[in-house]
Enzyme design. Structure first.
Site, PDB file in Angstrom:
ATOM      1  N   ALA A   1      -2.554   2.410  -4.331  1.00  0.00           N
ATOM      2  CA  ALA A   1      -2.155   3.825  -4.313  1.00  0.00           C
ATOM      3  C   ALA A   1      -2.034   4.299  -2.857  1.00  0.00           C
ATOM      4  O   ALA A   1      -1.733   3.508  -1.972  1.00  0.00           O
ATOM      5  CB  ALA A   1      -3.144   4.637  -5.134  1.00  0.00           C
TER       6      ALA A   1
ATOM      7  N   VAL B   1       0.870  -1.171   0.000  1.00  0.00           N
ATOM      8  CA  VAL B   1       0.000   0.000   0.000  1.00  0.00           C
ATOM      9  C   VAL B   1       0.910   1.225   0.000  1.00  0.00           C
ATOM     10  O   VAL B   1       1.949   1.218   0.670  1.00  0.00           O
ATOM     11  CB  VAL B   1      -0.908   0.023   1.253  1.00  0.00           C
ATOM     12  CG1 VAL B   1      -1.797   1.262   1.255  1.00  0.00           C
ATOM     13  CG2 VAL B   1      -1.745  -1.248   1.331  1.00  0.00           C
ATOM     14  N   CYS B   2       0.511   2.254  -0.772  1.00  0.00           N
ATOM     15  CA  CYS B   2       1.212   3.538  -0.724  1.00  0.00           C
ATOM     16  C   CYS B   2       2.706   3.328  -1.046  1.00  0.00           C
ATOM     17  O   CYS B   2       3.037   2.556  -1.946  1.00  0.00           O
ATOM     18  CB  CYS B   2       0.961   4.139   0.665  1.00  0.00           C
ATOM     19  SG  CYS B   2       1.224   5.903   0.831  1.00  0.00           S
ATOM     20  N   THR B   3       3.595   3.982  -0.327  1.00  0.00           N
ATOM     21  CA  THR B   3       5.022   3.884  -0.642  1.00  0.00           C
ATOM     22  C   THR B   3       5.638   2.538  -0.252  1.00  0.00           C
ATOM     23  O   THR B   3       6.840   2.337  -0.449  1.00  0.00           O
ATOM     24  CB  THR B   3       5.808   5.028   0.022  1.00  0.00           C
ATOM     25  OG1 THR B   3       5.532   5.034   1.423  1.00  0.00           O
ATOM     26  CG2 THR B   3       5.408   6.364  -0.588  1.00  0.00           C
TER      27      THR B   3
END
Lengths: 213, 213
Positions: B149, B99-101
């Site tokens: 994202a 998830v995310c970075t």
């Protein structure tokens, strides 16, 4: 601005973390997890432990209080340490809030009498039995009392509260940085949208046996 | 079915808890929080501590691994204990996810080379620099690699994965019981929808200075 999120054994994780993630975006917010005793508190699956950094007594007068729901809520309905803290904190709070069955605990503390509020869809009948006008809205504002529906609705409540407390611009920045542009891969997130047999299955299994049809 | 969610200092809470809440609805799922060392791990605000019940070594071969993102991801890009665990776990995993970075950590471990993946919108340029084809989709499946994202997108990823692993019917039951019927009070959850000046502000502030325009 002090924001206290209450924990108790067998709370539901996202109930607490959804609002936490949003409210933490308020400038100068001091968010603190509180419980009857400081230390680890297990969620409803037992797989996750969060740390309550402070006791209820140490955070007696937060500006905002958040009560998550979860299966463990049933054990809190006559638990004086939580209910007394809710009453004390509410006496001076700016916002008193809940997610999911957390509203049943607010009601048990006598804080929602005659008010309109919401809860998990399976618990709306239970809420009514406690003297509250149940609403099927996802987020309900009634004066300073803000209640959210089941589990994930605390994200929407949190974002709405950021707007009330810190303004629309700030709320939009929080939404953007958390990329909250939801795209659920299914459309079964409410009893009005989910297949009827799933809704029935939950109604038969629930601990709230008299859930409204 | 063992599902391991990796923690490291200064992760973002909802990145981890979103997928956790959804994936926990898979029948017989054994979800476990893992880290370099067992014990408490603080999130990016420092206000929340989660407990990693197991070390990486104790959970070497989960069926599903989830890597959250957060500011602390920057410190993980050359951190052998995490990167080695990602490679070891990935060697036998059914699904390798982020998830995310968190996708930047997967890329740093060499797991996304030549693949299509996503990340927080501010980190897509950084992802490309690591040899990954960046996608602006909210949830990206490329073989067994599933990336989401920013922050809240892990909920959508988690629900999509429940469908792949346990079937659509199960995914719908999870969506219904978590009442995941999102109704954001604003519409600023992506750089395409948010006011341009907010998008610019974040681009100027980001640690990923070369974020694509």
């Amino acid at each position: 601005m002090q924001i206290a999120i209450a924990l108790y054994e067998r709370f539901t994780a996202l109930d607490a973390i959804g609002p936490y993630q949003m409210l933490g975006g308020i400038p100068d917010a001091e968010v603190v997890f509180v419980a009857e005793r400081a230390g680890t508190v297990r969620d409803d699956s037992g797989r996750l432990a969060l740390v309550a950094d402070k006791t209820f007594a140490e955070v007696a007068h937060p500006d905002v209080l958040v009560v998550p729901g979860g299966p463990g809520q049933s054990d809190q309905m006559e638990n004086a340490p939580l209910l007394d803290w809710l009453r004390t904190a509410d006496a001076t709070s700016t916002w008193t809030t809940s997610v999911c069955t957390g509203s049943l605990a607010l009601a048990a503390a006598g804080l929602l009498e005659g008010r309109t509020a919401t809860s998990h869809w399976l618990a709306l009948g239970e809420l009514e039995k406690l003297g509250v006008r149940p609403s099927e809205e996802r987020v309900v504002f009634d004066g300073k009392y803000v209640t959210a529906a089941g589990v994930s609705s605390g994200i929407d409540m949190g974002l709405a509260l950021v707007g009330r407390i810190a303004g629309d611009e700030r709320a939009r920045t929080v939404q953007l940085i958390t990329e909250y542009d939801p795209q659920p891969p299914y459309d079964a997130g409410s009893p009005k949208k989910a297949p009827a047999h799933l809704v029935e299955m939950f109604r038969e299994q629930t601990r709230f046996k008299d859930a409204p049809a």
